[in-house]
Design a protein around this motif. Structure first.
Motif, short mmCIF file in Angstrom:
data_model
loop_
_atom_site.label_atom_id
_atom_site.label_comp_id
_atom_site.label_asym_id
_atom_site.label_seq_id
_atom_site.Cartn_x
_atom_site.Cartn_y
_atom_site.Cartn_z
N THR A 241 0.71 -0.85 -0.30
CA THR A 241 -0.27 -0.03 0.11
C THR A 241 0.94 1.32 -0.30
O THR A 241 0.12 2.24 0.13
N GLU A 250 3.06 -2.52 8.01
CA GLU A 250 1.09 -2.51 8.03
C GLU A 250 1.11 -3.84 7.24
O GLU A 250 0.25 -4.52 7.51
N ASP A 251 1.63 -3.58 5.79
CA ASP A 251 1.11 -4.89 4.85
C ASP A 251 1.45 -6.25 5.59
O ASP A 251 0.92 -7.14 5.17
N MET A 253 1.96 -7.16 8.54
CA MET A 253 1.18 -7.63 9.86
C MET A 253 0.27 -8.36 9.40
O MET A 253 -0.61 -9.33 9.75
N LYS A 254 -0.44 -6.98 7.87
CA LYS A 254 -1.92 -7.70 8.11
C LYS A 254 -2.13 -9.22 6.92
O LYS A 254 -2.64 -9.67 7.95
N ALA A 255 -0.60 -9.72 6.86
CA ALA A 255 -0.99 -11.10 5.43
C ALA A 255 -0.82 -11.09 6.94
O ALA A 255 -1.21 -12.62 6.55
N GLN A 257 -1.93 -11.71 9.87
CA GLN A 257 -2.57 -12.01 10.82
C GLN A 257 -3.86 -12.70 10.54
O GLN A 257 -4.48 -13.45 11.48
N GLN A 262 -6.50 -15.79 3.80
CA GLN A 262 -6.68 -15.72 3.10
C GLN A 262 -6.84 -16.71 2.47
O GLN A 262 -6.22 -16.83 0.43
N PRO A 273 -11.21 -5.95 0.68
CA PRO A 273 -12.13 -5.30 2.10
C PRO A 273 -13.30 -4.50 2.18
O PRO A 273 -13.88 -4.23 2.69
N LYS A 289 -2.87 6.79 1.61
CA LYS A 289 -2.97 6.21 2.99
C LYS A 289 -2.45 7.01 4.20
O LYS A 289 -2.22 8.40 4.08
N GLN A 295 -2.82 7.62 12.15
CA GLN A 295 -3.10 6.17 12.71
C GLN A 295 -2.97 6.22 13.90
O GLN A 295 -3.53 5.57 15.12
#
Length: 514
Positions: A241, A250-251, A253-255, A257, A262, A273, A289, A295
């Motif tokens: 992103t 952050e990308d 971490m999102k993947a 989690q 997925q 999303p 972003k 954030q």
């Protein structure tokens, strides 16, 4: 030229530290921002970077000694700026031709541009803007780039005069504290850098595109690369992103989690999303972003709602007397004190007066303890182009009207310019938020943890009021107090608001402490 190495600012209420370890000894050559020693306080451990490149001279404060803020630690002789950089550059370029390495060409004069000290508890930042490009000539202390942390924006000045020969952290990259951002070469390095760039572009492209999405020639954030390696995730499993599709921490971490989701969820749901958007509508959207500051604001506000038992109580205040007093003395006040008399000093004084009677609103919860504060550090919420910040005016209960107005004006200007330090936004015990400047008639403010109370001011509006059996038009303002019901009872909250109301409707009560 001799440069002094002094104890940096140690943080709120910390006045001294102990020298724990010296990483260098007299005679050692050091690079700018290279760590010289480590200090220990009763709260944190602080590393002291070198303020310049050169040779460490005398160590004034030996290991084990206790030193105060700004005390002299050592002296440094400038002049060997590139001596440490050269061996590292040669080792990194082992086996390569010198002509193909721009860093090697200027190794005798190269100065590293490092991430400055970001402050207590801040470990990384995002490069938001580069003001210079490779090949530009820069003066010493001229601003090179701007970093964004989750608390403040930090400008990075040039450590020396010369030419920006390398940018190692592009815009959008997340960098850790003390990471290298770029390289400043001497005047002679400009031509070498420019001529070397074409010959190295072919070699640089594979490195730059390592892990990039869809084959784009962009570098992923270093923190993202490290996290992907730790989690065993490949770049093609992560949707970037960042700018130009680069992968951010952050990308990853999102993947990491939701690996099960997925793999098992249907492809359309995993990729969407939100609800599908028509192509003609999507072309009119703009996806940006969130800044790190935004954030953090979002996270802290949500944490406050999840942690505290927030309740809001309301009242209204007749501003007639305050407005009359202000109009009568504003010119004399400005002439004597050099600052305008506003409403915020009246509200601040009224809150201090009320907090003395209802101390739990000025307290905080620490585990199973209640910590009562015998002082008032007032947070004044301020809207800025970057987002909401809350600079703190310390010991406001000891200040005069003029001192309060000066402090509010100075903090507000620094907030708008993005110059507030983290220390200036920490340690508040109570907060005032003035939504009235934007026209708000009524709102329910959210607590600023770990505080237990926040007062919301609103627009002054003429309304018909029943005064002595007659209907009169009065300038009225709604007040809202949001409080943590775990520590403040309804009686205390209502009493606080009534005391604020009484003090503003009859300002003489403040003078008489009634």
């Amino acid at each position: 030229m001799s440069v002094e190495v002094r104890v940096p600012t140690l943080g709120e209420s910390v006045t001294e530290a102990t020298v724990a370890t010296w990483f260098k000894k007299p005679g050692d050559t050091v690079a700018v921002d290279e760590m010289l020693c480590e200090l220990e306080t009763d709260k944190v451990t602080v590393e002291v970077p070198s303020p310049a490149a050169g040779t460490l001279g005398e160590i004034v404060a030996a290991e084990g000694e206790t030193v105060g803020v700004d005390a002299l630690l050592a002296t440094l002789s400038e002049g060997d700026a590139g001596s440490k950089a050269a061996p590292k550059a040669k080792e990194a370029a082992k086996g390569d031709d010198a002509a193909s390495n721009p860093r090697e060409e200027v190794s005798g004069e190269a100065v590293d541009v490092m991430v400055p000290t970001l402050g207590e508890s801040v470990t990384e930042a995002t490069v938001s803007t580069w003001f210079k490009k490779v090949g530009d000539t820069v003066a010493q202390d001229e601003m090179l780039c701007e970093l964004e942390t989750d608390k403040v924006s930090v400008e990075v000045p040039s450590p020396a005069a010369g030419v920006l020969s390398e940018i190692l952290a592009e815009e959008g990259t997340t960098v850790e504290a003390s990471a290298k951002l770029g390289v400043i070469g001497g005047a002679s390095g400009a031509a070498a850098s420019a001529s070397a760039s074409p010959s190295t572009s072919g070699a640089a492209a594979p490195a730059a595109s390592k892990g990039s999405a869809e084959g784009k020639d962009v570098a992923n954030a270093p923190s993202a690369e490290k996290l992907m390696a730790d989690k065993g995730i490949s770049a093609d499993q992560v949707t970037g992103t960042g700018r130009d599709g680069r992968i951010m921490k952050e990308d990853v971490m999102k993947a990491a989690q939701a690996p099960a989701a997925q793999s098992s969820a249907p492809a359309p749901a995993a990729q969407a999303p939100r609800a599908p958007v028509a192509a003609e509508d999507e072309s009119r959207e703009e996806r940006v972003k969130m800044t790190r500051l935004r954030q953090t604001i979002a996270r802290r506000l949500k944490d406050a709602q999840n942690t505290a038992a927030i309740l809001t109580t309301y009242n209204e205040v007749d501003m007639t007397e305050v407005m009359a007093l202000r109009n009568e003395y504003k010119e004399l006040f400005l002439k004597k004190h050099g600052v305008k008399l506003g409403f915020m000093s009246f509200f601040t004084k009224a809150c201090v007066h009320a907090l003395r009677e209802v101390p739990e609103v000025n307290a905080e919860i620490d585990g199973t303890d209640i910590v009562y504060k015998n002082f008032v550090h007032m947070g004044i919420a301020a809207g800025t182009p970057q987002g909401l910040v809350v600079p703190v005016i310390r010991d406001v209960d000891q200040m005069s009207f003029a001192d309060i107005e000066k402090a509010i004006g100075e903090k507000g200007a620094r907030a708008r310019d993005g110059k507030l330090s983290m220390a200036e936004m920490q340690g508040g015990t109570f907060t005032i938020s003035n939504g009235g400047v934007y026209g708000s008639l009524m709102s329910s403010p959210i607590l600023n943890p770990p505080q237990s109370g926040i007062l919301g001011m609103h627009k002054i509006q003429d309304r018909p009021m029943a005064i002595g059996g007659e209907v009169k038009i009065r300038p009225m303002m709604y007040l809202a107090l949001s409080y943590d019901h775990r520590i403040v009872d309804g009686k205390g909250a209502v009493t606080f608001l009534v005391r604020v109301k009484e003090a503003l409707e009859d300002p003489r009560r403040l003078l008489m402490d009634l």
